[in-house]
Design a protein around this motif. Sequence first.
Motif, PDB file in Angstrom:
ATOM      1  N   GLU A 167     -85.370 -40.611   1.415  1.00  0.00           N
ATOM      2  CA  GLU A 167     -85.535 -39.386   0.622  1.00  0.00           C
ATOM      3  C   GLU A 167     -86.950 -38.832   0.698  1.00  0.00           C
ATOM      4  OE1 GLU A 167     -83.505 -37.710  -1.862  1.00  0.00           O
ATOM      5  OE2 GLU A 167     -82.102 -39.200  -2.646  1.00  0.00           O
ATOM      6  N   VAL A 168     -87.954 -39.702   0.656  1.00  0.00           N
ATOM      7  CA  VAL A 168     -89.326 -39.211   0.529  1.00  0.00           C
ATOM      8  C   VAL A 168     -89.879 -38.620   1.822  1.00  0.00           C
ATOM      9  CG1 VAL A 168     -89.861 -40.760  -1.369  1.00  0.00           C
ATOM     10  CG2 VAL A 168     -90.305 -41.510   0.968  1.00  0.00           C
ATOM     11  N   ARG A 169     -89.141 -38.740   2.915  1.00  0.00           N
ATOM     12  CA  ARG A 169     -89.609 -38.078   4.137  1.00  0.00           C
ATOM     13  C   ARG A 169     -89.278 -36.588   4.127  1.00  0.00           C
ATOM     14  NH1 ARG A 169     -85.690 -41.132   8.484  1.00  0.00           N
ATOM     15  NH2 ARG A 169     -83.719 -40.871   7.375  1.00  0.00           N
ATOM     16  N   GLY A 170     -88.400 -36.155   3.210  1.00  0.00           N
ATOM     17  CA  GLY A 170     -88.085 -34.739   3.053  1.00  0.00           C
ATOM     18  C   GLY A 170     -88.858 -34.151   1.892  1.00  0.00           C
ATOM     19  N   ALA A 171     -89.083 -32.830   1.912  1.00  0.00           N
ATOM     20  CA  ALA A 171     -89.918 -32.178   0.908  1.00  0.00           C
ATOM     21  C   ALA A 171     -89.345 -32.329  -0.503  1.00  0.00           C
ATOM     22  CB  ALA A 171     -90.088 -30.695   1.251  1.00  0.00           C
ATOM     23  N   HIS A 172     -88.057 -32.056  -0.673  1.00  0.00           N
ATOM     24  CA  HIS A 172     -87.479 -32.115  -2.014  1.00  0.00           C
ATOM     25  C   HIS A 172     -87.444 -33.539  -2.558  1.00  0.00           C
ATOM     26  CE1 HIS A 172     -86.160 -28.013  -1.067  1.00  0.00           C
ATOM     27  NE2 HIS A 172     -86.058 -27.850  -2.376  1.00  0.00           N
ATOM     28  N   GLY A 173     -87.098 -34.495  -1.700  1.00  0.00           N
ATOM     29  CA  GLY A 173     -87.111 -35.883  -2.138  1.00  0.00           C
ATOM     30  C   GLY A 173     -88.509 -36.361  -2.472  1.00  0.00           C
ATOM     31  N   LEU A 174     -89.482 -35.931  -1.695  1.00  0.00           N
ATOM     32  CA  LEU A 174     -90.875 -36.316  -1.954  1.00  0.00           C
ATOM     33  C   LEU A 174     -91.333 -35.797  -3.302  1.00  0.00           C
ATOM     34  CD1 LEU A 174     -93.451 -37.642  -0.710  1.00  0.00           C
ATOM     35  CD2 LEU A 174     -94.062 -35.343   0.110  1.00  0.00           C
ATOM     36  N   TYR A 175     -91.082 -34.520  -3.569  1.00  0.00           N
ATOM     37  CA  TYR A 175     -91.457 -33.955  -4.866  1.00  0.00           C
ATOM     38  C   TYR A 175     -90.752 -34.687  -6.013  1.00  0.00           C
ATOM     39  CZ  TYR A 175     -91.844 -30.739  -8.773  1.00  0.00           C
ATOM     40  OH  TYR A 175     -92.073 -30.204 -10.021  1.00  0.00           O
ATOM     41  N   HIS A 176     -89.460 -34.898  -5.843  1.00  0.00           N
ATOM     42  CA  HIS A 176     -88.654 -35.557  -6.868  1.00  0.00           C
ATOM     43  C   HIS A 176     -89.214 -36.936  -7.204  1.00  0.00           C
ATOM     44  CE1 HIS A 176     -84.311 -37.162  -7.875  1.00  0.00           C
ATOM     45  NE2 HIS A 176     -85.213 -37.675  -8.667  1.00  0.00           N
ATOM     46  N   PHE A 177     -89.340 -37.791  -6.209  1.00  0.00           N
ATOM     47  CA  PHE A 177     -89.692 -39.180  -6.502  1.00  0.00           C
ATOM     48  C   PHE A 177     -91.188 -39.372  -6.765  1.00  0.00           C
ATOM     49  CE2 PHE A 177     -85.471 -39.592  -4.675  1.00  0.00           C
ATOM     50  CZ  PHE A 177     -84.882 -40.371  -5.664  1.00  0.00           C
ATOM     51  N   ASN A 178     -92.024 -38.466  -6.289  1.00  0.00           N
ATOM     52  CA  ASN A 178     -93.423 -38.497  -6.723  1.00  0.00           C
ATOM     53  C   ASN A 178     -93.538 -38.161  -8.198  1.00  0.00           C
ATOM     54  OD1 ASN A 178     -94.135 -39.080  -4.111  1.00  0.00           O
ATOM     55  ND2 ASN A 178     -95.359 -37.239  -3.778  1.00  0.00           N
ATOM     56  N   THR A 179     -92.760 -37.177  -8.637  1.00  0.00           N
ATOM     57  CA  THR A 179     -92.777 -36.800 -10.050  1.00  0.00           C
ATOM     58  C   THR A 179     -92.289 -37.949 -10.920  1.00  0.00           C
ATOM     59  OG1 THR A 179     -92.377 -34.486  -9.450  1.00  0.00           O
ATOM     60  CG2 THR A 179     -91.955 -35.111 -11.722  1.00  0.00           C
ATOM     61  N   VAL A 180     -91.212 -38.591 -10.501  1.00  0.00           N
ATOM     62  CA  VAL A 180     -90.699 -39.740 -11.257  1.00  0.00           C
ATOM     63  C   VAL A 180     -91.740 -40.856 -11.318  1.00  0.00           C
ATOM     64  CG1 VAL A 180     -88.961 -41.580 -11.246  1.00  0.00           C
ATOM     65  CG2 VAL A 180     -88.285 -39.214 -10.792  1.00  0.00           C
ATOM     66  N   LEU A 181     -92.403 -41.115 -10.188  1.00  0.00           N
ATOM     67  CA  LEU A 181     -93.418 -42.160 -10.146  1.00  0.00           C
ATOM     68  C   LEU A 181     -94.556 -41.861 -11.127  1.00  0.00           C
ATOM     69  CD1 LEU A 181     -93.152 -44.591  -8.238  1.00  0.00           C
ATOM     70  CD2 LEU A 181     -94.895 -43.564  -6.795  1.00  0.00           C
ATOM     71  N   ASN A 182     -95.003 -40.609 -11.137  1.00  0.00           N
ATOM     72  CA  ASN A 182     -96.044 -40.206 -12.075  1.00  0.00           C
ATOM     73  C   ASN A 182     -95.615 -40.402 -13.519  1.00  0.00           C
ATOM     74  OD1 ASN A 182     -98.604 -39.244 -11.118  1.00  0.00           O
ATOM     75  ND2 ASN A 182     -97.535 -37.594 -10.059  1.00  0.00           N
ATOM     76  N   ASN A 183     -94.408 -39.956 -13.826  1.00  0.00           N
ATOM     77  CA  ASN A 183     -93.916 -40.073 -15.196  1.00  0.00           C
ATOM     78  C   ASN A 183     -93.770 -41.529 -15.625  1.00  0.00           C
ATOM     79  OD1 ASN A 183     -93.789 -37.285 -15.367  1.00  0.00           O
ATOM     80  ND2 ASN A 183     -91.604 -37.181 -14.882  1.00  0.00           N
ATOM     81  N   CYS A 184     -93.275 -42.372 -14.724  1.00  0.00           N
ATOM     82  CA  CYS A 184     -93.127 -43.795 -15.048  1.00  0.00           C
ATOM     83  C   CYS A 184     -94.488 -44.447 -15.263  1.00  0.00           C
ATOM     84  CB  CYS A 184     -92.354 -44.515 -13.949  1.00  0.00           C
ATOM     85  SG  CYS A 184     -90.589 -44.139 -13.914  1.00  0.00           S
ATOM     86  N   ARG A 185     -95.446 -44.126 -14.414  1.00  0.00           N
ATOM     87  CA  ARG A 185     -96.788 -44.692 -14.571  1.00  0.00           C
ATOM     88  C   ARG A 185     -97.382 -44.331 -15.927  1.00  0.00           C
ATOM     89  NH1 ARG A 185    -101.630 -42.614 -10.727  1.00  0.00           N
ATOM     90  NH2 ARG A 185    -100.957 -40.679 -11.730  1.00  0.00           N
ATOM     91  N   ALA A 186     -97.304 -43.057 -16.295  1.00  0.00           N
ATOM     92  CA  ALA A 186     -97.874 -42.613 -17.559  1.00  0.00           C
ATOM     93  C   ALA A 186     -97.175 -43.261 -18.744  1.00  0.00           C
ATOM     94  CB  ALA A 186     -97.801 -41.089 -17.650  1.00  0.00           C
ATOM     95  N   SER A 187     -95.835 -43.313 -18.702  1.00  0.00           N
ATOM     96  CA  SER A 187     -95.089 -43.861 -19.832  1.00  0.00           C
ATOM     97  C   SER A 187     -95.224 -45.369 -19.930  1.00  0.00           C
ATOM     98  CB  SER A 187     -93.619 -43.457 -19.719  1.00  0.00           C
ATOM     99  OG  SER A 187     -93.482 -42.062 -19.875  1.00  0.00           O
ATOM    100  N   ALA A 188     -95.316 -46.062 -18.800  1.00  0.00           N
ATOM    101  CA  ALA A 188     -95.544 -47.506 -18.829  1.00  0.00           C
ATOM    102  C   ALA A 188     -96.874 -47.815 -19.502  1.00  0.00           C
ATOM    103  CB  ALA A 188     -95.498 -48.082 -17.425  1.00  0.00           C
ATOM    104  N   ASN A 189     -97.903 -47.067 -19.168  1.00  0.00           N
ATOM    105  CA  ASN A 189     -99.205 -47.265 -19.807  1.00  0.00           C
ATOM    106  C   ASN A 189     -99.163 -46.901 -21.290  1.00  0.00           C
ATOM    107  OD1 ASN A 189    -101.652 -48.023 -17.966  1.00  0.00           O
ATOM    108  ND2 ASN A 189    -100.361 -46.701 -16.696  1.00  0.00           N
ATOM    109  N   ARG A 190     -98.505 -45.836 -21.601  1.00  0.00           N
ATOM    110  CA  ARG A 190     -98.435 -45.363 -22.980  1.00  0.00           C
ATOM    111  C   ARG A 190     -97.751 -46.387 -23.889  1.00  0.00           C
ATOM    112  NH1 ARG A 190     -98.211 -40.717 -26.171  1.00  0.00           N
ATOM    113  NH2 ARG A 190     -96.391 -40.495 -27.531  1.00  0.00           N
ATOM    114  N   HIS A 191     -96.709 -47.035 -23.380  1.00  0.00           N
ATOM    115  CA  HIS A 191     -95.917 -47.945 -24.201  1.00  0.00           C
ATOM    116  C   HIS A 191     -96.175 -49.421 -23.887  1.00  0.00           C
ATOM    117  CE1 HIS A 191     -93.692 -44.689 -26.061  1.00  0.00           C
ATOM    118  NE2 HIS A 191     -93.524 -44.146 -24.857  1.00  0.00           N
ATOM    119  N   GLY A 192     -97.177 -49.706 -23.087  1.00  0.00           N
ATOM    120  CA  GLY A 192     -97.510 -51.097 -22.808  1.00  0.00           C
ATOM    121  C   GLY A 192     -96.474 -51.816 -21.980  1.00  0.00           C
ATOM    122  N   ARG A 193     -95.749 -51.091 -21.136  1.00  0.00           N
ATOM    123  CA  ARG A 193     -94.748 -51.698 -20.261  1.00  0.00           C
ATOM    124  C   ARG A 193     -95.337 -51.873 -18.863  1.00  0.00           C
ATOM    125  NH1 ARG A 193     -92.265 -54.304 -23.442  1.00  0.00           N
ATOM    126  NH2 ARG A 193     -94.186 -53.847 -24.590  1.00  0.00           N
ATOM    127  N   ALA A 194     -94.530 -52.363 -17.940  1.00  0.00           N
ATOM    128  CA  ALA A 194     -94.963 -52.576 -16.560  1.00  0.00           C
ATOM    129  C   ALA A 194     -94.195 -51.657 -15.623  1.00  0.00           C
ATOM    130  CB  ALA A 194     -94.731 -54.026 -16.158  1.00  0.00           C
TER     131      ALA A 194
END
Length: 455
Positions: A167-194
Amino acid sequence: MAVHHMGTYMIRLVASSMFAAALVAASAVAQTTPAFKMSGAATREEILDHTLSAYRGRSARRENPQLLGSVTCGYQGWFTCPGDGSDRGWHHWGKGGDFRPGACTIDLWPDVSELSEAERYPTAFHNADGSPAEVYSSLNATTIDRHFAWMKEHGIDGVFCQRFAGEVRGAHGLYHFNTVLNNCRASANRHGRAWAVMYDLSGLGEGETSVVIEDWKALIGRMRVGRDTKDKAYLHHIGKPLVAVWGIGFNDGRRYTLDECVKLIDFLQNDPEYGGFAVMIGVPSYWREMERDCVNDPRLHDVIQQADIVSPWAVGRFGDLEGAETYANEVTRPDLEWCDDNGIDYLPVVFPGFSWHNMNPKSPSNQIPRRGGKFLWKQFNEAANAGAKMTYVAMFDEVDEATAIFKCTNAPPVGESTFIDYEGLPSDHYLWLVGQGRRLLRGEIPSGDALPPRR
């Protein structure tokens, strides 16, 4: 999309954007540039500039979490909706972009009752009272943050964020999963998760593991994955940041080779610029004897001995309590002994049940029943009794194959498509039960066939 729905989606998109912008200012849940709009005209460089950067938020942790002693879940994050900014439509909800009764790929329906109006997307499905049934988008930072809050509430350590190489080799998949990665990173830090990155190699052709290498260079270079001192939520193992590679050694016709996998693992472990990581690999259940779901190639053992952690895929390999016990005796226990002898750590996979009737109509609905949680609890007990020190739960949000443990409804839409439910149990039953599984593995509660009492 029907014309009369367009206005509704635009209103939701504007409201969601305003709500997300407020969250960014307040708590750094998401880190995106509002001026960017995803479309087919977006270049790869524009998407990378917009979606990948070092972490700028705060963390509830003082040091990075460790895999040993943890219970983590797979996090698909692959659901999108029209109007969510992804430009992907009903990705992973429907068939061929169509999401309506008789054309869907999910067997469980998510419980969206706690989600704000801006987080909910109406569908062509209807509830028993005639109201439109709603779903969520994995691109919504508020919804992802809510998922991590549920993890914290129930004592689940965190997630492996699935990153689909195809998926990430295509533009839409790259945008999608980069956004998810960013959101997970921020929320994991916010809530003390991994959180950690897990590459899924499924769908790659021969020679295409290079896609992972190039993508990893972007994650390291721009996002500083596993190296950012402000990101205290990134998962570690044996003193190193951890990355997982799933899909090595299966006999289902994969075209990328074992030699490619050796080079990929070596790159992640030893490259002077992009390496330095512990590597976990996802392999078939019967990797040790190289039979059934596994390729019959002795080089697979060379690949496994190169890794730091091996995690055999158990979903669908048994379907009842007796099968779970047999699997533990014939697979998990001897696997653990082999890994101990070879200096490799072992991460067993557990799952709550299985159903993919709407995706594959020839398969029966509720193919592997959950039995009120007894099926999952049996696997936790067997893993603990075998000596496992950590487990991987498949999955947090996988409603396509009905292995999800997050909140799903007992009142799914009515009509042509058939859905299963949580058998009348509270929508957070499996979140709670996975948290109890963590306590079991840590020796905080005794093992036993009966589910622990819920107070």
